[in-house]
Design an enzyme around this catalytic site. Structure first.
Site, PDB file in Angstrom:
ATOM      1  N   GLY A  31      16.784  45.174  54.765  1.00 53.86           N
ATOM      2  CA  GLY A  31      15.802  44.768  55.764  1.00 53.86           C
ATOM      3  C   GLY A  31      16.318  44.876  57.183  1.00 53.86           C
ATOM      4  O   GLY A  31      17.309  45.553  57.440  1.00 53.86           O
ATOM      5  N   HIS A  37      17.029  53.495  59.241  1.00 54.63           N
ATOM      6  CA  HIS A  37      16.369  53.304  57.939  1.00 54.63           C
ATOM      7  C   HIS A  37      15.113  54.166  57.862  1.00 54.63           C
ATOM      8  O   HIS A  37      14.846  54.810  56.852  1.00 54.63           O
ATOM      9  CB  HIS A  37      15.906  51.843  57.775  1.00 54.63           C
ATOM     10  CG  HIS A  37      16.999  50.834  57.646  1.00 54.63           C
ATOM     11  ND1 HIS A  37      17.185  49.830  58.561  1.00 54.63           N
ATOM     12  CD2 HIS A  37      17.955  50.660  56.701  1.00 54.63           C
ATOM     13  CE1 HIS A  37      18.199  49.070  58.179  1.00 54.63           C
ATOM     14  NE2 HIS A  37      18.694  49.559  57.059  1.00 54.63           N
ATOM     15  N   GLY A 149      22.588  56.030  54.220  1.00 55.40           N
ATOM     16  CA  GLY A 149      23.034  56.473  55.537  1.00 55.40           C
ATOM     17  C   GLY A 149      24.537  56.722  55.556  1.00 55.40           C
ATOM     18  O   GLY A 149      25.307  56.011  54.898  1.00 55.40           O
ATOM     19  N   SER A 187      22.401  49.687  63.427  1.00 61.49           N
ATOM     20  CA  SER A 187      22.763  48.776  62.346  1.00 61.49           C
ATOM     21  C   SER A 187      21.900  47.534  62.496  1.00 61.49           C
ATOM     22  O   SER A 187      21.573  47.135  63.622  1.00 61.49           O
ATOM     23  CB  SER A 187      24.240  48.391  62.489  1.00 61.49           C
ATOM     24  OG  SER A 187      24.506  47.218  61.754  1.00 61.49           O
ATOM     25  N   SER A 188      21.555  46.929  61.369  1.00 63.65           N
ATOM     26  CA  SER A 188      20.763  45.697  61.433  1.00 63.65           C
ATOM     27  C   SER A 188      21.538  44.630  62.193  1.00 63.65           C
ATOM     28  O   SER A 188      20.955  43.796  62.886  1.00 63.65           O
ATOM     29  CB  SER A 188      20.449  45.207  60.024  1.00 63.65           C
ATOM     30  OG  SER A 188      19.775  46.226  59.317  1.00 63.65           O
TER      31      SER A 188
END
Ligand code: PAF
Length: 282
Positions: A31, A37, A149, A187-188
């Site tokens: 998420g 993503h 990724g 990156s999250s």
């Protein structure tokens, strides 16, 4: 758009709705979706008849409690981002109970030593957690292709090893790193950086680009020293590791060989937020 949170319901839906020769693409995520993503999802949409995206913050791959607690979560926002892409997309948002059936534990894997390098060294148990969840998700979704990724290049090699060792019938597709305007790998965890940290984190990719340039003319030890020196000259970012390694074994490059492909790998901490990045060197 269809959203499932039950293993069985998703499995049944896929069994009932896939016609002969139709393919399923799978994009596993935790998420806090960003353009990196979405680039995987777009590729999967082009290459498959149906695409499943999982959103699951997998507890067994976190060696650090704070990192797990603070991992950014916003499922509604994630779903909005995916919704507009294609009607082919299905979202899978299971709970930890649904996935682990009350027993939040990882399986132990032997990935032929790849698991002991870099991330494996600094995050004990991390790749057992990744192997466990990826194997479980593959078994529910049975994808033809799965997309990962290259920012997590070591993870990508681990997943390929998992597929080889467990004889799984899935094609693993690696996709290039997506970067913010200043070069910071998407990156999250970037969501946790304050504006100054986010801006200054451009130094990570700058160091990698310098390493790539210098690797053409210098030994890997000399490149290593140059990068260490860059990080020693400031205090905001703590270098956890910088390693030049061959792409298959991921073991440190002692002496360059013309026949091997090398990459530089880096992990940096800023204010307890961990950022990783990688660049191909030759
Ligand atoms: O790369 C990630 O986001 C995770 O490690 C993955 C592959 C979704 C497994 O939890």
């Amino acid at each position: 758009m269809l959203v499932f949170d039950s293993n069985l319901k998703l499995k049944t839906f896929l069994e009932q709705n896939l016609r002969l020769n139709q393919s399923v693409g799978f994009v596993p995520t935790m998420g806090a979706l960003h353009d990196g993503h979405l680039s995987l999802v777009k590729k999967a949409i082009v290459e498959n008849d149906l695409v499943v995206i999982s959103i699951f913050v997998n507890p067994t791959q976190f060696n650090n409690k704070e990192d797990l607690i603070k991992y950014p979560k916003d499922i509604q926002k994630d779903i909005q981002k995916i919704e507009s892409l294609s009607s082919k997309v299905i979202v899978f948002t299971p709970s930890a109970d649904e996935i682990y059936q009350g027993k939040i534990e990882s399986q132990h894997f032997n990935f032929d030593g790849i698991e002991n390098q870099m991330e494996g060294k600094f995050r004990p148990g991390h790749f057992d957690g990744v192997g466990t969840i990826v194997k479980k998700l593959f078994s529910i979704i049975q994808p033809n292709k799965a997309y990962f990724g290259e920012k997590d290049f070591q993870q990508l090699q681990i997943v390929k090893k998992l597929v080889e060792k467990e004889n799984l019938n899935v094609n693993i597709i690696g996709c290039p790193v997506f970067r913010e305007k200043n070069g910071l790998a998407m990156s999250s965890r970037n969501e946790r950086l304050n504006p100054a940290e986010r801006k200054n984190a451009a130094m990570i990719y700058r160091a990698l680009k310098m390493a790539k340039k210098e690797f053409k003319v210098k030994s890997s030890k000399q490149v290593l020293d140059l990068v260490l020196n860059v990080f020693n000259q400031q205090t905001q970012f703590q270098l956890e590791y910088f390693q030049i390694a061959d792409e298959t074994q991921l073991s440190p490059c002692i002496r360059k060989s013309k026949h091997k492909k090398y990459r530089a790998f880096i992990a940096v901490l800023v204010n307890n937020i961990r950022l990783i990045d990688t660049i191909s060197l030759n």
